[in-house]
Design a protein around this motif. Structure first.
Motif, PDB file in Angstrom:
ATOM      1  N   TYR A 120     -10.581   6.894  -3.079  1.00  0.00           N
ATOM      2  CA  TYR A 120      -9.461   7.618  -2.489  1.00  0.00           C
ATOM      3  C   TYR A 120      -9.963   8.433  -1.302  1.00  0.00           C
ATOM      4  O   TYR A 120     -10.953   9.159  -1.417  1.00  0.00           O
ATOM      5  N   ALA A 121      -9.277   8.316  -0.183  1.00  0.00           N
ATOM      6  CA  ALA A 121      -9.647   9.094   1.003  1.00  0.00           C
ATOM      7  C   ALA A 121      -8.985  10.466   0.927  1.00  0.00           C
ATOM      8  O   ALA A 121      -7.763  10.577   0.799  1.00  0.00           O
ATOM      9  N   ALA A 122      -9.804  11.507   0.995  1.00  0.00           N
ATOM     10  CA  ALA A 122      -9.310  12.888   0.895  1.00  0.00           C
ATOM     11  C   ALA A 122      -9.109  13.491   2.283  1.00  0.00           C
ATOM     12  O   ALA A 122      -9.834  13.154   3.226  1.00  0.00           O
ATOM     13  N   PRO A 123      -8.154  14.406   2.436  1.00  0.00           N
ATOM     14  CA  PRO A 123      -7.949  15.070   3.725  1.00  0.00           C
ATOM     15  C   PRO A 123      -9.053  16.088   3.995  1.00  0.00           C
ATOM     16  O   PRO A 123      -9.662  16.623   3.078  1.00  0.00           O
ATOM     17  N   PHE A 124      -9.309  16.316   5.276  1.00  0.00           N
ATOM     18  CA  PHE A 124     -10.163  17.440   5.668  1.00  0.00           C
ATOM     19  C   PHE A 124      -9.815  17.837   7.088  1.00  0.00           C
ATOM     20  O   PHE A 124      -9.318  17.030   7.884  1.00  0.00           O
ATOM     21  N   LYS A 130      -4.503  15.095   8.124  1.00  0.00           N
ATOM     22  CA  LYS A 130      -4.128  13.675   8.175  1.00  0.00           C
ATOM     23  C   LYS A 130      -5.178  12.868   8.919  1.00  0.00           C
ATOM     24  O   LYS A 130      -5.601  11.796   8.471  1.00  0.00           O
ATOM     25  N   ASP A 131      -5.608  13.367  10.073  1.00  0.00           N
ATOM     26  CA  ASP A 131      -6.627  12.673  10.859  1.00  0.00           C
ATOM     27  C   ASP A 131      -7.939  12.586  10.075  1.00  0.00           C
ATOM     28  O   ASP A 131      -8.618  11.549  10.098  1.00  0.00           O
ATOM     29  N   ASP A 160     -14.637  -5.846  -3.683  1.00  0.00           N
ATOM     30  CA  ASP A 160     -13.383  -6.001  -4.439  1.00  0.00           C
ATOM     31  C   ASP A 160     -12.812  -4.689  -4.956  1.00  0.00           C
ATOM     32  O   ASP A 160     -11.875  -4.699  -5.758  1.00  0.00           O
ATOM     33  N   ILE A 161     -13.363  -3.572  -4.503  1.00  0.00           N
ATOM     34  CA  ILE A 161     -12.884  -2.276  -4.992  1.00  0.00           C
ATOM     35  C   ILE A 161     -11.819  -1.742  -4.037  1.00  0.00           C
ATOM     36  O   ILE A 161     -12.080  -1.606  -2.832  1.00  0.00           O
ATOM     37  N   PRO A 162     -10.629  -1.445  -4.512  1.00  0.00           N
ATOM     38  CA  PRO A 162      -9.559  -0.984  -3.618  1.00  0.00           C
ATOM     39  C   PRO A 162      -9.828   0.407  -3.050  1.00  0.00           C
ATOM     40  O   PRO A 162     -10.477   1.240  -3.687  1.00  0.00           O
ATOM     41  N   ILE A 163      -9.330   0.622  -1.841  1.00  0.00           N
ATOM     42  CA  ILE A 163      -9.443   1.905  -1.147  1.00  0.00           C
ATOM     43  C   ILE A 163      -8.021   2.373  -0.827  1.00  0.00           C
ATOM     44  O   ILE A 163      -7.231   1.609  -0.258  1.00  0.00           O
ATOM     45  N   TYR A 164      -7.701   3.611  -1.184  1.00  0.00           N
ATOM     46  CA  TYR A 164      -6.346   4.126  -0.993  1.00  0.00           C
ATOM     47  C   TYR A 164      -6.349   5.334  -0.068  1.00  0.00           C
ATOM     48  O   TYR A 164      -7.234   6.196  -0.153  1.00  0.00           O
ATOM     49  N   ARG A 165      -5.355   5.380   0.788  1.00  0.00           N
ATOM     50  CA  ARG A 165      -5.161   6.563   1.632  1.00  0.00           C
ATOM     51  C   ARG A 165      -4.660   7.720   0.775  1.00  0.00           C
ATOM     52  O   ARG A 165      -3.801   7.544  -0.086  1.00  0.00           O
ATOM     53  N   GLY A 166      -5.214   8.897   1.041  1.00  0.00           N
ATOM     54  CA  GLY A 166      -4.806  10.084   0.315  1.00  0.00           C
ATOM     55  C   GLY A 166      -3.787  10.912   1.066  1.00  0.00           C
ATOM     56  O   GLY A 166      -3.111  10.441   1.989  1.00  0.00           O
ATOM     57  N   SER A 167      -3.708  12.155   0.706  1.00  0.00           N
ATOM     58  CA  SER A 167      -2.719  13.074   1.255  1.00  0.00           C
ATOM     59  C   SER A 167      -2.913  13.276   2.753  1.00  0.00           C
ATOM     60  O   SER A 167      -4.032  13.320   3.261  1.00  0.00           O
ATOM     61  N   GLU A 168      -1.805  13.456   3.445  1.00  0.00           N
ATOM     62  CA  GLU A 168      -1.847  13.761   4.884  1.00  0.00           C
ATOM     63  C   GLU A 168      -1.852  15.261   5.153  1.00  0.00           C
ATOM     64  O   GLU A 168      -1.924  15.694   6.302  1.00  0.00           O
ATOM     65  N   GLY A 169      -1.765  16.042   4.103  1.00  0.00           N
ATOM     66  CA  GLY A 169      -1.772  17.498   4.246  1.00  0.00           C
ATOM     67  C   GLY A 169      -2.163  18.134   2.939  1.00  0.00           C
ATOM     68  O   GLY A 169      -2.379  17.454   1.933  1.00  0.00           O
ATOM     69  N   TYR A 170      -2.271  19.453   2.939  1.00  0.00           N
ATOM     70  CA  TYR A 170      -2.608  20.203   1.733  1.00  0.00           C
ATOM     71  C   TYR A 170      -1.323  20.609   1.011  1.00  0.00           C
ATOM     72  O   TYR A 170      -0.214  20.477   1.553  1.00  0.00           O
ATOM     73  N   ALA A 192     -14.560  13.928  -7.663  1.00  0.00           N
ATOM     74  CA  ALA A 192     -13.970  14.447  -6.421  1.00  0.00           C
ATOM     75  C   ALA A 192     -15.038  15.199  -5.649  1.00  0.00           C
ATOM     76  O   ALA A 192     -15.669  16.115  -6.175  1.00  0.00           O
ATOM     77  N   ILE A 193     -15.222  14.812  -4.381  1.00  0.00           N
ATOM     78  CA  ILE A 193     -16.270  15.424  -3.561  1.00  0.00           C
ATOM     79  C   ILE A 193     -15.701  15.919  -2.236  1.00  0.00           C
ATOM     80  O   ILE A 193     -16.394  15.946  -1.224  1.00  0.00           O
ATOM     81  N   GLY A 194     -14.442  16.299  -2.274  1.00  0.00           N
ATOM     82  CA  GLY A 194     -13.786  16.880  -1.102  1.00  0.00           C
ATOM     83  C   GLY A 194     -12.736  17.868  -1.569  1.00  0.00           C
ATOM     84  O   GLY A 194     -12.776  18.351  -2.706  1.00  0.00           O
ATOM     85  N   ALA A 195     -11.797  18.184  -0.682  1.00  0.00           N
ATOM     86  CA  ALA A 195     -10.645  18.983  -1.108  1.00  0.00           C
ATOM     87  C   ALA A 195      -9.969  18.271  -2.271  1.00  0.00           C
ATOM     88  O   ALA A 195      -9.850  17.047  -2.285  1.00  0.00           O
ATOM     89  N   ILE A 196      -9.493  19.039  -3.243  1.00  0.00           N
ATOM     90  CA  ILE A 196      -9.019  18.476  -4.509  1.00  0.00           C
ATOM     91  C   ILE A 196      -7.521  18.146  -4.463  1.00  0.00           C
ATOM     92  O   ILE A 196      -6.859  17.969  -5.487  1.00  0.00           O
ATOM     93  N   THR A 197      -6.979  17.995  -3.277  1.00  0.00           N
ATOM     94  CA  THR A 197      -5.541  17.795  -3.072  1.00  0.00           C
ATOM     95  C   THR A 197      -4.997  16.576  -3.797  1.00  0.00           C
ATOM     96  O   THR A 197      -3.953  16.645  -4.471  1.00  0.00           O
ATOM     97  N   ASN A 198      -5.661  15.429  -3.655  1.00  0.00           N
ATOM     98  CA  ASN A 198      -5.157  14.204  -4.277  1.00  0.00           C
ATOM     99  C   ASN A 198      -5.113  14.337  -5.798  1.00  0.00           C
ATOM    100  O   ASN A 198      -4.161  13.896  -6.443  1.00  0.00           O
ATOM    101  N   VAL A 199      -6.142  14.932  -6.361  1.00  0.00           N
ATOM    102  CA  VAL A 199      -6.223  15.068  -7.815  1.00  0.00           C
ATOM    103  C   VAL A 199      -5.170  16.054  -8.319  1.00  0.00           C
ATOM    104  O   VAL A 199      -4.470  15.791  -9.309  1.00  0.00           O
ATOM    105  N   ALA A 200      -5.044  17.188  -7.644  1.00  0.00           N
ATOM    106  CA  ALA A 200      -4.030  18.172  -8.034  1.00  0.00           C
ATOM    107  C   ALA A 200      -2.633  17.571  -7.924  1.00  0.00           C
ATOM    108  O   ALA A 200      -1.773  17.807  -8.788  1.00  0.00           O
TER     109      ALA A 200
END
Length: 305
Positions: free
Chosen positions: A57-61, A70-71, A92-102, A135-143
């Motif tokens: 999962y791609a996390a915002p920063f 978002k960028d 074969d491992i999927p990659i998903y876009r995460g949140s565009e904001g906090y 999780a190794i970034g902002a925890i937005t997606n998980v929250a």
């Protein structure tokens, strides 16, 4: 206000023990933000004896490397694609876009493909085989996933690199401070949480360009990629070392003796980013040290396999 299910204390404590077996995991990462995420992504994929990575999962920063959250998320998504192109284990491992904001306010999730996939993947998990959410970034997606479907608390264990050591004067750390609402959501929810603080704990995991040249550079395309990533992080490497923080989370799953930890009451997080203790709160597991040499020996060895 969202109500989270409360795990019986015995089950919570059981989840807070190291699994002592191979686990399923997803990795939530702001991969473009620093140079440590790239090491962590590759370390996880090179540790199939300990983890099976099911999704990224791609996390915002937001800092001087991005124009906004978002960028930052998009750049992290693209960096994951870049790694996939040179690492067959990731094909074969999927990659998903995460949140565009906090999180704009407490209790209101940010919609994203990553959060939705986490809910779906967690709810499909057995309670006897919880999904590890690293999780190794902002925890937005998980929250956000927790707020979308609070029942996933019963199906996951979160391993988060966030904040500073509990004795630190403040906890104004990048991952935690970017999204106060998300950080509080995770800390307050009662989800089984393994917290790896940055300053005072993961900060032990420093390496140098000389070491990377000796033990990483000649390990094929991945080694060259990591070497160039490290080399380009500073214009002057004389007497310089860099912390590769994020590998601490993977190292904990590989061997918990390398990242020793204790049970503590989940700390309260103030508006000005300071910890305080309330002994009536639920337990989490918090790391208090990192055995630097053991972790890097394992990483360097696996890069050559």
């Amino acid at each position: 206000m969202v109500e989270f299910p409360k795990l019986p204390q015995q089950k919570l404590l059981q989840r807070l023990e190291h699994p002592q077996r191979k686990v399923r995991m997803v990795l939530d990462t702001d991969t473009y933000n620093e140079i440590d995420d790239q090491f962590a992504v590759i370390y996880a994929l090179k540790s199939p004896e300990s983890v099976t990575v099911e999704a990224f999962y791609a996390a915002p920063f937001f800092n001087d490397l991005s124009e906004g959250p978002k960028d930052g998320m998009e750049k992290s998504y693209n960096e994951l694609l870049k790694i996939r192109a040179i690492m067959p284990e990731m094909t074969d491992i999927p990659i998903y876009r995460g949140s565009e904001g906090y999180l704009a306010e407490a209790g209101v999730p940010q919609e994203s493909a990553a959060a939705r996939n986490l809910v779906e993947r967690a709810m499909a998990s057995s309670e006897d085989d919880p999904l590890y959410v690293v999780a190794i970034g902002a925890i937005t997606n998980v929250a956000s996933a927790l707020l979308m479907e609070p029942r996933i608390i019963e199906k996951i264990v979160v391993v988060w690199l966030g904040g500073h050591a509990l004795h630190w004067p403040d906890t104004t750390e990048f991952n935690l401070a970017q999204d106060l609402h998300a950080s509080r959501t995770v800390l307050n929810s009662g989800v089984p949480l393994i917290l790896v603080p940055c300053a005072g704990v993961a900060s032990h995991l420093a390496t140098t360009l000389s070491e990377v040249e000796d033990y990483v550079r000649d390990k094929g395309p991945i080694g060259q990629y990591l070497y160039e990533t490290y080399r380009d992080c500073s214009k002057d490497h004389f007497g310089y070392s860099r912390v590769i923080w994020d590998i601490s989370t993977i190292a904990y799953l590989v061997d918990p003796s390398w990242i020793p930890s204790t049970l503590v009451h989940s700390p309260l997080l103030s508006e000005d980013f300071r910890w305080s203790v309330d002994h009536s709160r639920h337990f989490i597991r918090c790391a208090h040290y990192a055995h630097r040499d053991s972790v890097f020996k394992d990483l360097f060895r696996k890069l050559g396999e």
